[in-house]
Design an enzyme around this catalytic site. Structure first.
Site, short mmCIF file in Angstrom:
data_model
loop_
_atom_site.label_atom_id
_atom_site.label_comp_id
_atom_site.label_asym_id
_atom_site.label_seq_id
_atom_site.Cartn_x
_atom_site.Cartn_y
_atom_site.Cartn_z
N TRP A 144 0.84 -1.20 0.00
CA TRP A 144 0.00 0.00 0.00
C TRP A 144 0.87 1.25 0.00
O TRP A 144 0.54 2.24 -0.66
CB TRP A 144 -0.91 0.00 1.23
CG TRP A 144 -1.74 1.24 1.35
CD1 TRP A 144 -2.97 1.47 0.81
CD2 TRP A 144 -1.39 2.45 2.03
NE1 TRP A 144 -3.41 2.72 1.12
CE2 TRP A 144 -2.46 3.36 1.87
CE3 TRP A 144 -0.28 2.87 2.77
CZ2 TRP A 144 -2.45 4.64 2.42
CZ3 TRP A 144 -0.26 4.14 3.32
CH2 TRP A 144 -1.34 5.01 3.14
N HIS A 145 1.98 1.21 0.72
CA HIS A 145 2.83 2.39 0.81
C HIS A 145 3.56 2.68 -0.50
O HIS A 145 3.91 3.83 -0.76
CB HIS A 145 3.86 2.21 1.94
CG HIS A 145 3.31 2.51 3.29
ND1 HIS A 145 2.62 1.57 4.03
CD2 HIS A 145 3.33 3.64 4.05
CE1 HIS A 145 2.26 2.11 5.19
NE2 HIS A 145 2.66 3.36 5.23
N GLY A 146 3.83 1.69 -1.28
CA GLY A 146 4.54 1.95 -2.53
C GLY A 146 4.66 0.71 -3.39
O GLY A 146 4.70 -0.41 -2.88
N PHE A 182 2.36 8.43 -1.39
CA PHE A 182 1.65 7.17 -1.20
C PHE A 182 0.17 7.32 -1.50
O PHE A 182 -0.55 6.35 -1.51
CB PHE A 182 1.84 6.68 0.24
CG PHE A 182 3.29 6.64 0.66
CD1 PHE A 182 4.22 6.04 -0.16
CD2 PHE A 182 3.70 7.22 1.83
CE1 PHE A 182 5.56 6.01 0.20
CE2 PHE A 182 5.04 7.18 2.21
CZ PHE A 182 5.95 6.59 1.39
#
Length: 509
Positions: A326-328, A509
């Protein structure tokens, strides 16, 4: 438009506040909400106007999906939910992960000597992860029968609300809709202005005076091929560790402060995570609303801890791996999530076998070191660079001392040590970097956090006590002349420090 920009502080914000409270005098409660929703869409469009239709389409489809879920009964409710969730995940997958998929396939093809896929020109819309997760939570709450408010204007504002839209927090429908519908919030209140502006200035200072001054020490060491030595690696990694801390903490404070100006309370999203005594507690303190989302809508949905230890460990790993993604979109984020999943599994296994550690010093120290080590993969541009930096922390790239310490050559030689004074290549010992880093460490580990300082005025939706002893009374904010002058001076310092406006790290993000 950035919260830490002159255009936001002296143009956008005063106009939005004036329009909101003027329309609040009209006696038509939907007008202030509509104004704030339009202002939020303008705020989003200021970044990239071509993605405003995408945001509006996402809002409309999910609103209609929520209404349809509420109207359906039996198996049809689940079919509509699955369809709506699939649409959100496909949107996120295309914009955020399509390039990652193509690059990964092409890397494998190149290693095998085969042809790859053509590159994609997909640009990531800012904030897509936050407004997608916010709406996924809304859809699931509709399915669970927890949604009672369906006014379209309020829903548009709920999703696009500018203090949270770009970098969170991840909002829950039931927390925000009653506040948007409350007519009392459309009237100006001196207490909200005093508290909101104070919290905003505190967040602005964290960003401008601390985080932005740590950035120059972190950037060079994380450049591909930099090859930092031991001292360089430690300074660079610590600089990024605390840059990210104060950058994200500053954004959370600024979002809460801005929202309070409109009479709206946001959920707390940051609670001194580097004071955590284990990894589970770290995630209860860092990006708290995302942790709540991953727990409520992913970990529990996978089965949580209901089916034995083995499945519990599996669910923890899957949750953190997906949290990393989800963050990257990159293998460095997968490794970062996997490390935190491994940390959680080891912690749970340790507690199962030995119980909770009673020592006062080594659990928080070990937790901080584990978090710092994982941040290397979070920040590095590729896995090879991350491995090189991690090795450098343990001396794999050797040791070099700053050129300014050459005067110590003779005394060190008497002790049989003749180091090379190659220099710490990217830091000026006389600059603000090292003092700011030491100040950041002191504040993160020893100072009261924002909700402790404003504990008597409930800065967020929930009230979180750090511990039984909240420190000296002098650290508790009061609407007094002394506090006002202090925050006014801090704001002036921030204004003079805004000579280079930088984005918040979580914007990517």
């Amino acid at each position: 438009m950035l919260f830490n920009s002159f255009s936001f502080l002296f143009f956008y914000l005063p106009i939005v506040l004036a329009g909101y409270f003027l329309l609040g005098q009209s006696g038509r409660p939907l007008l202030p909400a509509a104004w704030l929703a339009l202002a939020s869409l303008f705020f989003y469009g200021y970044w990239e106007v071509r993605y405003v239709p995408l945001l509006l389409a996402s809002i409309t489809v999910n609103y209609l999906g929520g209404r349809l879920i509420g109207a359906c009964t039996g198996p049809a409710r689940k079919r509509v939910l699955v369809t709506a969730l699939s649409a959100n995940l496909c949107l996120l997958a295309w914009y955020k992960y399509a390039n990652f998929f193509v690059d990964s396939v092409n890397a494998l093809a190149a290693a095998a000597g085969a042809g790859g896929l053509p590159p994609l020109a997909v640009i990531l819309p800012i904030g897509i992860s936050f407004f997608t997760f916010t709406q996924i939570a809304f859809l699931v709450d509709c399915y669970r029968g927890e949604v009672r408010e369906y006014r379209f204007i309020h829903y548009v504002l709920f999703v696009s609300y500018f203090p949270h839209l770009i970098a969170g927090p991840v909002l829950h429908h039931r927390e925000m809709m009653p506040q948007f519908a409350d007519a009392a919030n459309t009237r100006p209140h001196a207490g909200n202005f005093a508290i909101g502006l104070s919290i905003f200035v505190l967040g602005l200072a964290k960003k401008v005076l601390i985080a932005d001054n740590l950035s120059p020490m972190a950037i060079p060491v994380f450049a591909a091929g930099a090859g930092p030595t031991l001292i360089e690696a430690w300074i660079g990694v610590l600089a990024y560790t605390f840059q990210l801390y104060f950058d994200f903490s500053g954004y959370c404070d600024m979002a809460i402060g801005l929202s309070r100006l409109f009479g709206v309370r946001l959920p707390l999203n940051f609670n001194s995570p580097y004071k955590a005594v284990n990894i589970a507690e770290f995630w209860r303190r860092w990006h708290m609303t995302l942790s709540r989302f991953l727990r409520d809508y992913l970990y529990i949905a996978l089965g949580g801890s209901r089916h034995g230890q083995a499945r519990r460990y599996r669910n923890l790993m899957l949750t953190m791996l997906l949290g990393g993604l989800w963050h990257g979109a990159g293998w460095t984020f997968v490794i970062w999530g996997g490390l935190h999943g491994l940390y959680l599994v080891v912690q749970q296994a340790w507690q199962q076998r030995f119980g909770v550690a009673r020592s006062r010093w080594w659990p928080p120290a070990l937790t901080f070191f584990a978090v710092m080590l994982a941040w290397i993969f979070f920040r590095a541009p590729d896995v090879a660079t991350a491995r090189d930096i991690a090795g450098a922390l343990f001396g794999a790239n050797g040791v070099s001392l700053p050129r300014g310490l050459e005067a110590l050559a003779v005394p060190l030689a008497h002790w049989g040590w003749q180091p090379a004074f190659d220099g710490v290549r990217w830091i000026e010992l006389g600059g603000p970097g090292l003092p700011v880093l030491l100040l950041a460490m002191l504040l993160a580990f020893r100072a009261p956090n924002t909700q402790e300082i404003f504990i008597h005025y409930k800065p967020g939706i929930e009230r979180i006590f750090q511990n039984a002893q909240l420190g000296r009374l002098a650290w508790h904010w009061r609407p007094t002349r002394r506090w006002s002058l202090g925050f006014a001076a801090l704001f002036v310092a921030c204004i003079f420090g805004m000579n280079r406006v930088t984005e918040f790290l979580y914007f990517q993000f």
